[in-house]
Design a protein around this motif. Structure first.
Motif, mmCIF file in Angstrom:
data_model
loop_
_atom_site.group_PDB
_atom_site.id
_atom_site.type_symbol
_atom_site.label_atom_id
_atom_site.label_comp_id
_atom_site.label_asym_id
_atom_site.label_seq_id
_atom_site.Cartn_x
_atom_site.Cartn_y
_atom_site.Cartn_z
ATOM 1 N N MET A 230 38.005 35.384 37.930
ATOM 2 C CA MET A 230 37.248 36.402 38.646
ATOM 3 C C MET A 230 37.766 37.791 38.298
ATOM 4 S SD MET A 230 34.916 34.736 40.375
ATOM 5 C CE MET A 230 34.830 33.620 38.965
ATOM 6 N N GLY A 231 36.863 38.780 38.264
ATOM 7 C CA GLY A 231 37.257 40.108 37.824
ATOM 8 C C GLY A 231 37.302 41.165 38.897
ATOM 9 N N ARG A 232 36.423 41.066 39.905
ATOM 10 C CA ARG A 232 36.359 42.132 40.906
ATOM 11 C C ARG A 232 35.555 41.684 42.110
ATOM 12 N NH1 ARG A 232 31.232 44.386 40.192
ATOM 13 N NH2 ARG A 232 30.304 44.060 38.121
ATOM 14 N N VAL A 233 35.672 42.450 43.198
ATOM 15 C CA VAL A 233 34.829 42.245 44.365
ATOM 16 C C VAL A 233 33.406 42.645 43.993
ATOM 17 C CG1 VAL A 233 34.426 42.901 46.770
ATOM 18 C CG2 VAL A 233 36.765 42.660 45.923
ATOM 19 N N LEU A 234 32.419 41.892 44.474
ATOM 20 C CA LEU A 234 31.023 42.197 44.183
ATOM 21 C C LEU A 234 30.656 43.575 44.722
ATOM 22 C CD1 LEU A 234 28.164 41.374 43.242
ATOM 23 C CD2 LEU A 234 27.868 40.292 45.495
ATOM 24 N N GLN A 235 30.099 44.415 43.850
ATOM 25 C CA GLN A 235 29.635 45.736 44.267
ATOM 26 C C GLN A 235 28.660 45.609 45.445
ATOM 27 O OE1 GLN A 235 27.955 49.614 41.980
ATOM 28 N NE2 GLN A 235 26.757 47.780 41.607
ATOM 29 N N ASN A 236 28.826 46.464 46.428
ATOM 30 C CA ASN A 236 27.943 46.603 47.595
ATOM 31 C C ASN A 236 28.142 45.536 48.665
ATOM 32 O OD1 ASN A 236 26.790 48.649 46.046
ATOM 33 N ND2 ASN A 236 25.050 47.384 45.399
ATOM 34 N N ALA A 237 28.921 44.487 48.413
ATOM 35 C CA ALA A 237 29.085 43.400 49.383
ATOM 36 C C ALA A 237 30.180 43.754 50.375
ATOM 37 C CB ALA A 237 29.403 42.091 48.675
ATOM 38 N N ALA A 238 29.804 43.998 51.621
ATOM 39 C CA ALA A 238 30.779 44.387 52.641
ATOM 40 C C ALA A 238 31.680 43.210 53.002
ATOM 41 C CB ALA A 238 30.049 44.873 53.890
ATOM 42 N N PRO A 239 33.007 43.381 52.988
ATOM 43 C CA PRO A 239 33.889 42.310 53.468
ATOM 44 C C PRO A 239 33.541 41.955 54.911
ATOM 45 C CG PRO A 239 35.146 44.053 52.372
ATOM 46 C CD PRO A 239 33.754 44.567 52.549
ATOM 47 N N ALA A 240 33.736 40.690 55.276
ATOM 48 C CA ALA A 240 33.439 40.230 56.634
ATOM 49 C C ALA A 240 34.655 39.540 57.222
ATOM 50 C CB ALA A 240 32.248 39.271 56.628
ATOM 51 N N LEU A 241 34.792 39.614 58.536
ATOM 52 C CA LEU A 241 35.929 39.020 59.238
ATOM 53 C C LEU A 241 35.494 37.887 60.138
ATOM 54 C CD1 LEU A 241 37.697 42.347 60.060
ATOM 55 C CD2 LEU A 241 38.872 40.427 58.961
ATOM 56 N N SER A 242 36.334 36.860 60.234
ATOM 57 C CA SER A 242 36.085 35.772 61.177
ATOM 58 C C SER A 242 36.041 36.332 62.596
ATOM 59 C CB SER A 242 37.180 34.713 61.062
ATOM 60 O OG SER A 242 38.455 35.272 61.335
ATOM 61 N N ASN A 243 35.519 35.547 63.516
ATOM 62 C CA ASN A 243 35.361 36.027 64.882
ATOM 63 C C ASN A 243 36.688 36.371 65.555
ATOM 64 O OD1 ASN A 243 32.420 35.813 65.213
ATOM 65 N ND2 ASN A 243 32.760 33.625 64.913
ATOM 66 N N ASP A 244 37.762 35.689 65.159
ATOM 67 C CA ASP A 244 39.071 36.028 65.727
ATOM 68 C C ASP A 244 39.827 37.049 64.886
ATOM 69 O OD1 ASP A 244 39.934 34.591 63.515
ATOM 70 O OD2 ASP A 244 40.937 33.021 64.661
ATOM 71 N N GLY A 245 39.215 37.509 63.794
ATOM 72 C CA GLY A 245 39.817 38.547 62.966
ATOM 73 C C GLY A 245 40.901 38.071 62.032
ATOM 74 N N SER A 246 41.183 36.786 61.980
ATOM 75 C CA SER A 246 42.313 36.310 61.189
ATOM 76 C C SER A 246 41.982 36.064 59.716
ATOM 77 C CB SER A 246 42.864 35.013 61.798
ATOM 78 O OG SER A 246 41.917 33.964 61.698
ATOM 79 N N THR A 247 40.714 35.901 59.393
ATOM 80 C CA THR A 247 40.315 35.582 58.026
ATOM 81 C C THR A 247 39.316 36.609 57.524
ATOM 82 O OG1 THR A 247 40.645 33.216 58.398
ATOM 83 C CG2 THR A 247 39.292 33.828 56.525
ATOM 84 N N LEU A 248 39.529 37.054 56.292
ATOM 85 C CA LEU A 248 38.631 38.006 55.637
ATOM 86 C C LEU A 248 37.869 37.262 54.545
ATOM 87 C CD1 LEU A 248 37.921 41.119 55.369
ATOM 88 C CD2 LEU A 248 39.498 41.094 53.425
ATOM 89 N N TYR A 249 36.552 37.468 54.513
ATOM 90 C CA TYR A 249 35.706 36.843 53.505
ATOM 91 C C TYR A 249 35.183 37.905 52.539
ATOM 92 C CZ TYR A 249 35.763 32.931 56.777
ATOM 93 O OH TYR A 249 36.163 31.918 57.612
ATOM 94 N N ILE A 250 35.330 37.636 51.239
ATOM 95 C CA ILE A 250 34.804 38.552 50.229
ATOM 96 C C ILE A 250 34.118 37.750 49.134
ATOM 97 C CG2 ILE A 250 36.529 40.361 50.636
ATOM 98 C CD1 ILE A 250 37.966 39.375 48.081
ATOM 99 N N ALA A 251 33.081 38.349 48.569
ATOM 100 C CA ALA A 251 32.419 37.769 47.399
ATOM 101 C C ALA A 251 32.991 38.435 46.157
ATOM 102 C CB ALA A 251 30.911 37.991 47.476
ATOM 103 N N VAL A 252 33.417 37.615 45.195
ATOM 104 C CA VAL A 252 33.996 38.143 43.964
ATOM 105 C C VAL A 252 33.184 37.661 42.775
ATOM 106 C CG1 VAL A 252 36.310 38.348 44.920
ATOM 107 C CG2 VAL A 252 35.645 36.217 43.777
ATOM 108 N N LYS A 253 33.283 38.432 41.700
ATOM 109 C CA LYS A 253 32.436 38.202 40.539
ATOM 110 C C LYS A 253 33.284 37.889 39.317
ATOM 111 C CE LYS A 253 28.282 40.145 38.488
ATOM 112 N NZ LYS A 253 27.301 41.221 38.596
ATOM 113 N N SER A 254 32.741 37.038 38.440
ATOM 114 C CA SER A 254 33.438 36.654 37.221
ATOM 115 C C SER A 254 33.718 37.863 36.347
ATOM 116 C CB SER A 254 32.591 35.640 36.444
ATOM 117 O OG SER A 254 33.087 35.458 35.140
ATOM 118 N N ALA A 255 34.831 37.804 35.638
ATOM 119 C CA ALA A 255 35.169 38.868 34.689
ATOM 120 C C ALA A 255 34.261 38.833 33.472
ATOM 121 C CB ALA A 255 36.625 38.730 34.260
#
Length: 522
Positions: A230-255
């Motif tokens: 993977m090369g980078r976080v997907l442009q324009n995709a806002a990171p999201a947090l689990s309901n308890d705030g402990s986990t961050l979700y991100i979409a990443v793109k191939s290099a």
């Protein structure tokens, strides 16, 4: 008049009477409202009767052939005190500022300058997307990986400052300004920590994901270091947090390609917890993560994760995973450039399934890529399935369609020659859900804002914003006074109830008030 008609009109005209839930004061602090991107409003939308005010979000819009406007605009933010924070593009290809405006009349409270530069990635013009915290501070992306902030955002005067992603920014300013770009919306959590992706054009620094805590301390992780290939976080995709705030979700793109993965990270140190490849639901091949989209992870009330992706039909899929990303669950039949919204099941009187919530998505069916142009919006059951009704679906199972509604406006005459049932498409990348009136507020490429009333599956209200044009997708929001906000043709519109109700409205209120108070969540 039938009771259903009375009920619908009362909802339209007297929407300050909440009958599906009670409002709790809160900010619209992030893209799609919160760090989970659920787009559920705490406030009751007013009737769509009157333009209260408007303001440009682009001072130099760039129209493509045929007058198409392929620019995503950053989501406005709204404080609990009714200050509307408006991201504004000022130049043809660069230049941005942030404005704080009164939600009552749109009057300008303050302007915050920024030197932010878009990442040199390509695609439709990307959004400039700030976020606010409960301390009354707004954070906005700036040049070279810098975050600028402004305090006291409900006041005309507020202190400002900056946080630098790299400690040696001051001694290497030119290097960072020319090589590091914040390329996602900023997401803030309940404690005031920030999360965002950044793109690097230098071989000495990888593209990555960053966390800035409330003291300004920075944690970074390189995307290649988190996930091989993977090369980078997907442009324009806002990171999201689990309901308890402990986990961050991100979409990443191939290099090396437009394929990618969804990552779950520890939200404190950004180390990898789990990941899953994002695949075409029909073929099992890698799905596409498109640079022109704004699809972002959405976290449901049960912790499930939803992420829209593209396939070779330009319609895509709404992929659905357990919170640990280990289990793939029913997939929605649309995902291209869309972030799903949460609809509590109690809002849908006709629903008889077992899910506590449904998801609302855009559901366009593009004639350009094999569809018939019958563009819809839809409520989908995330835990039930049906056969995909589209042509050439070859038995693919998708989330069950609980409710759909077509766009109301026929497409252009040149399109109708070959596709007589084609209608103008819905123009949202995230739609605001209003539990208090059991409705969803959406805008369309016909230049109109609609209330989708879920009790009887009708477009019960419409407000004309303009003549309509092909444009990149935009968000809808509701302010604390019930004003509804929508973007069309580079302008933010604030829509609300008429100042003086007509006598007929008052009579309908008297006739329907008893019913209003009986309509409660199941």
């Amino acid at each position: 008049m039938k009771m259903r008609a009375v009920r619908a009109v009362v909802v339209m005209a007297v929407s300050m009477f909440a009958f599906c839930g009670a409002a709790i004061a809160q900010d619209w602090s992030n893209y799609a409202g919160n760090a989970q991107h659920t787009a559920v409003s705490a406030y009751t939308a007013q009737a769509l009767q009157e333009l209260k005010w408007s303001t440009p979000v682009d001072l130099n819009p760039q129209y493509a052939g045929g007058g198409v406007l392929l620019a995503h605009y950053g989501s406005p933010l709204i404080t609990a005190a009714n200050t509307v924070i408006v991201p504004v593009k000022t130049g043809a290809t660069s230049g941005f500022k942030l404005e704080g405006r009164s939600g009552v009349d749109g009057s300008l409270l303050w302007t915050q300058a920024t030197s932010y530069v878009r990442a040199p990635i390509g695609g439709w013009f990307p959004p400039f997307s700030p976020a606010i915290t409960g301390t009354g501070r707004v954070y906005l992306p700036d040049i070279g990986g810098t975050i600028t902030y402004r305090d006291n955002i409900d006041s005309a005067v507020g202190a400002t400052g900056q946080i630098h992603l790299f400690a040696d920014y001051g001694s290497n300013t030119s290097f960072y300004n020319n090589n590091i770009y914040i390329d996602t919306p900023i997401t803030t959590d309940a404690a005031g920590n920030l999360y965002f992706g950044y793109y690097s054009t230098t071989g000495t620094i990888d593209s990555g994901i960053a966390r800035v805590d409330t003291l300004g301390n920075v944690t970074r992780q390189s995307v290649p270091g988190l996930s091989s290939g993977m090369g980078r976080v997907l442009q324009n995709a806002a990171p999201a947090l689990s309901n308890d705030g402990s986990t961050l979700y991100i979409a990443v793109k191939s290099a090396a390609s437009s394929t990618g993965r969804l990552l779950a990270l520890d939200s404190t140190n950004l180390t990898l917890e789990s990941s899953v490849d994002l695949l075409d639901h029909k073929t099992g091949n890698p799905a596409q993560l498109n640079e022109s989209g704004t699809a972002s992870p959405m976290i449901g009330p049960d912790g499930d994760v939803y992420m829209g992706v593209l396939d070779n039909t330009s319609r895509g899929w709404m992929l659905h995973f357990s919170g640990d990303l280990a289990t793939q669950k029913p997939t929605g039949g649309f995902g291209w450039d869309d972030t799903a919204s949460v609809v509590p099941a109690s809002m849908v009187e006709a629903y008889t399934g077992t899910s506590d919530y449904l998801i609302m998505t855009k559901y366009n069916n593009y004639y350009q890529t094999g569809g018939q142009g019958q563009n819809m919006i839809a409520l989908l059951d995330p835990n039930d399935t049906q056969l995909d009704p589209r042509l050439n679906s070859t038995g693919t199972m998708i989330m069950k369609e609980v409710m759909t509604i077509l766009g109301p406006t026929p497409d252009d005459a040149s399109v109708l020659i070959n596709f007589p049932d084609a209608v103008r498409e819905w123009c949202i990348n995230t739609a605001v859900v209003d539990p208090s009136t059991c409705s969803v507020l959406v805008n369309n490429e016909d230049g109109k804002l609609y209330r989708w009333f879920l009790d009887d599956n009708t477009l019960s209200e419409v407000f004309t914003l303009g003549d309509g044009l092909g444009q990149a997708y935009t968000p809808t929001l509701i302010g604390p006074d019930g004003t509804v906000y929508a973007i069309s043709n580079a302008t933010l519109f604030a829509i609300g109830a008429a100042t003086i109700p007509e006598p007929s409205t008052l009579m309908l209120l008297a006739a329907g008030s008893a019913f209003l108070w009986r309509r409660r969540p199941r």
